[in-house]
Scaffold this active site. Structure first.
Site, PDB file in Angstrom:
ATOM      1  N   CYS A 236       6.057 -38.710   5.986  1.00  0.00           N
ATOM      2  CA  CYS A 236       5.287 -38.738   7.229  1.00  0.00           C
ATOM      3  C   CYS A 236       4.160 -37.713   7.283  1.00  0.00           C
ATOM      4  O   CYS A 236       3.313 -37.774   8.167  1.00  0.00           O
ATOM      5  CB  CYS A 236       6.229 -38.546   8.415  1.00  0.00           C
ATOM      6  SG  CYS A 236       7.563 -39.755   8.486  1.00  0.00           S
ATOM      7  N   HIS A 315       4.728 -26.631   0.792  1.00  0.00           N
ATOM      8  CA  HIS A 315       5.631 -27.522   0.054  1.00  0.00           C
ATOM      9  C   HIS A 315       6.847 -26.724  -0.428  1.00  0.00           C
ATOM     10  O   HIS A 315       6.701 -25.657  -1.009  1.00  0.00           O
ATOM     11  CB  HIS A 315       4.899 -28.132  -1.143  1.00  0.00           C
ATOM     12  CG  HIS A 315       5.466 -29.428  -1.611  1.00  0.00           C
ATOM     13  ND1 HIS A 315       6.778 -29.568  -2.009  1.00  0.00           N
ATOM     14  CD2 HIS A 315       4.916 -30.660  -1.750  1.00  0.00           C
ATOM     15  CE1 HIS A 315       7.005 -30.814  -2.363  1.00  0.00           C
ATOM     16  NE2 HIS A 315       5.890 -31.501  -2.222  1.00  0.00           N
ATOM     17  N   HIS A 400      -5.002 -29.123  22.498  1.00  0.00           N
ATOM     18  CA  HIS A 400      -4.194 -30.339  22.426  1.00  0.00           C
ATOM     19  C   HIS A 400      -3.304 -30.283  21.195  1.00  0.00           C
ATOM     20  O   HIS A 400      -3.708 -29.774  20.139  1.00  0.00           O
ATOM     21  CB  HIS A 400      -5.095 -31.581  22.379  1.00  0.00           C
ATOM     22  CG  HIS A 400      -6.118 -31.640  23.470  1.00  0.00           C
ATOM     23  ND1 HIS A 400      -5.825 -32.042  24.746  1.00  0.00           N
ATOM     24  CD2 HIS A 400      -7.439 -31.295  23.474  1.00  0.00           C
ATOM     25  CE1 HIS A 400      -6.914 -31.968  25.492  1.00  0.00           C
ATOM     26  NE2 HIS A 400      -7.910 -31.525  24.738  1.00  0.00           N
ATOM     27  N   HIS A 404       4.042 -34.855  15.072  1.00  0.00           N
ATOM     28  CA  HIS A 404       4.614 -36.075  14.499  1.00  0.00           C
ATOM     29  C   HIS A 404       5.877 -36.493  15.246  1.00  0.00           C
ATOM     30  O   HIS A 404       6.757 -35.678  15.518  1.00  0.00           O
ATOM     31  CB  HIS A 404       4.919 -35.859  13.025  1.00  0.00           C
ATOM     32  CG  HIS A 404       5.794 -36.925  12.448  1.00  0.00           C
ATOM     33  ND1 HIS A 404       5.441 -38.261  12.472  1.00  0.00           N
ATOM     34  CD2 HIS A 404       7.015 -36.859  11.857  1.00  0.00           C
ATOM     35  CE1 HIS A 404       6.411 -38.964  11.910  1.00  0.00           C
ATOM     36  NE2 HIS A 404       7.371 -38.148  11.531  1.00  0.00           N
ATOM     37  N   ASN A 437       8.580 -44.287  15.614  1.00  0.00           N
ATOM     38  CA  ASN A 437       8.064 -43.447  14.530  1.00  0.00           C
ATOM     39  C   ASN A 437       7.217 -44.314  13.603  1.00  0.00           C
ATOM     40  O   ASN A 437       7.745 -45.071  12.793  1.00  0.00           O
ATOM     41  CB  ASN A 437       9.226 -42.810  13.767  1.00  0.00           C
ATOM     42  CG  ASN A 437       8.763 -41.850  12.694  1.00  0.00           C
ATOM     43  OD1 ASN A 437       7.590 -41.787  12.350  1.00  0.00           O
ATOM     44  ND2 ASN A 437       9.699 -41.088  12.151  1.00  0.00           N
TER      45      ASN A 437
END
Length: 506
Positions: A236, A315, A400, A404, A437
């Site tokens: 995602c 990561h 703003h 996700h 989602n």
């Protein structure tokens, strides 16, 4: 990507770096901003007394030179002033020369779902009953009821579930979403497809041959030297990764456009077994996609909506737990699905904290950074107990927030730990409610919601944050170049925006 009813274990302190690493980060920040903190004040303050005297005495620049040359002014003051002026000039010149090309978001288009794809929760459960056990069906029903998603959602292919060919169903969904979003984008911007020099498609679980980026090249007859990329299996957060890649390519390829297409094809990986850890994708992931048109042309400044200011990627794939916490694999009967491990909560929290720690020095006001550094020094250097970690106020940096839509619990945790208001969380919650989602495109449906509500004003700063398998987290920071008129927003929310927000009680 996140599992329902699991949430990252965020700590109050949005930083998992050691004290020495934090000190190095903020020391580098102070040094990099030294031209503003020290040099410019020195230029202005050192000769101010003498310049004021010259003004009132109506003397000349020649007299000022003699004033310095005759030793009437301190040698140190003169040296500091002239050196600061020289250093400031060199700094400004090198900054202008080495400044990377600006990257503008001309416009974006979210796929507008056809009403024929709308299906109720009960209909989904009835279809599931034909392929899974009653216990698994009831489990899915409870997950969907508590997910914060509407009773009616957009799903591709459920009328023929399970599909005879998951591949054909996945290709049909991908082609439908891509043609809808890219077609709307080209119509809105009026850009000739032949002017597009970069095409990037990100999609995780469906990667046909030829690639989906090649499909776009073929459908819209792009030129022969187009740079074409298809990012697969990145979860995602891949939408932010695709934007980051486009930014890098636009730095080396002048005067061109980059087309980014972010989507997912859940129908290609419907799970039909009885492993509950693999049923989350059936419960949460839904149809959707977004197309973006990025430009590095200065002539596009006036008509573009946003300018890209920062992209930050972190990561944790080197860690085995992070790598396997969300893992696509087959069950004992050979049914392919996405397994969610118990480590997902801790891994997601760690990834998010690391990303925030990397982003903070780039966007937070200097006052917040100094307070955060002072708090760490008191707690770690002087070993003073009883002092709570200082949480920087990111509301001072952003107007703003587009978070996700990994799930209701995830949004609750982000709201709590970043101390966001209901108004700031509204685009994320309403996107989860209406669309579920939609993977990497969810952050664009959220921005479209803010536009349709008339919230985007010129100069506003928008933070998009997404996380996904691997395990990784990505942030994109945009600056609004103009006020968005909601009457001209022309996005999937436009026809229904007056009915939102809705009080989500489940």
């Amino acid at each position: 990507m996140a599992a329902q009813n699991t949430s990252p274990s965020y700590h109050k302190q949005p930083n998992n770096l050691s004290f020495s690493d934090q000190l190095k980060t903020y020391t580098k920040l102070v040094i990099s901003k030294s031209v503003y903190l020290f040099i410019i004040p020195a230029i202005l303050c050192a000769p101010i007394h003498h310049l004021s005297a010259l003004y009132f005495d109506q003397t000349t620049i020649t007299q000022l030179y003699k004033y310095y040359a005759n030793g009437r002014c301190s040698f140190i003051v003169g040296f500091v002033s002239l050196s600061s002026l020289l250093m400031g000039t060199i700094y400004i010149f090198t900054t202008i020369v080495r400044r990377p090309r600006r990257v503008y978001l001309v416009d974006f288009a979210c796929y507008k779902h056809d009403p024929s794809f709308l299906i109720s929760r009960d209909s989904i459960c009835r279809r599931l009953e034909t392929v899974v056990s009653p216990e698994s069906t009831e489990f899915c029903r409870k997950v969907m009821e508590k997910s914060g998603v509407s009773n009616n959602v957009f799903v591709y292919g459920w009328n023929q579930f399970p599909p005879k060919s998951a591949f054909d169903c996945g290709r049909g969904e991908a082609e439908t979403v891509i043609s809808g979003a890219v077609g709307d984008l080209l119509a809105k911007t009026g850009v000739n497809p032949r002017d597009i020099g970069v095409v990037i498609v990100n999609i995780s679980t469906f990667n046909p041959v030829p690639s989906l980026s090649a499909m776009i090249v073929n459908r819209y007859k792009l030129r022969d030297d187009v740079l074409s990329y298809c990012l697969g299996g990145m979860g995602c957060s891949a939408g932010v990764i695709a934007v980051d890649l486009a930014k890098c390519l636009l730095q080396v390829r002048p005067k061109t456009y980059a087309l980014v297409m972010s989507l997912e094809s859940p129908t290609s990986s419907y799970y039909v077994g009885d492993d509950r850890s693999k049923h989350i994708s059936n419960c949460l992931f839904r149809m959707g996609g977004a197309a973006l048109l990025l430009s590095n042309r200065y002539s596009d400044y006036q008509r573009s909506k946003y300018e890209l200011e920062h992209t930050v990627r972190t990561h944790h794939g080197a860690d085995d737990k992070a790598y396997t916490c969300a893992f696509q694999e087959a069950d004992d009967e050979g049914n392919l699905g996405l397994s969610i491990s118990k480590d997902l909560t801790a891994v997601a929290g760690k990834a998010l904290k690391a990303n925030i720690a990397a982003l903070g020095p780039l966007v937070l006001p200097i006052s917040e950074q100094l307070l955060f550094l002072a708090n760490n020094m008191v707690r770690k250097l002087f070993k003073i107990k009883g002092i709570s970690p200082y949480v920087p106020d990111f509301k001072l940096a952003f107007d703003h927030f587009c978070i996700h839509t990994g799930g209701k619990a995830v949004l609750n945790e982000v709201e709590k730990n970043l101390n966001l208001t209901k108004w700031q969380m509204e685009p994320s919650r309403m996107t989860l409610y209406r669309y579920g989602n939609t993977s990497s495109s969810s952050i664009w449906y959220e921005l479209a919601y803010a536009e349709a509500k008339g919230r985007i004003q010129r100069g506003d700063c928008i933070w998009q944050i997404a996380f996904g398998t691997g395990f990784k987290c990505g942030s994109a920071v945009w600056r609004a170049l103009r006020t968005i008129d909601p009457a001209r927003a022309d996005n999937p929310w436009s026809d229904v925006i007056d009915h939102f927000p809705i009080n989500v009680t489940n």
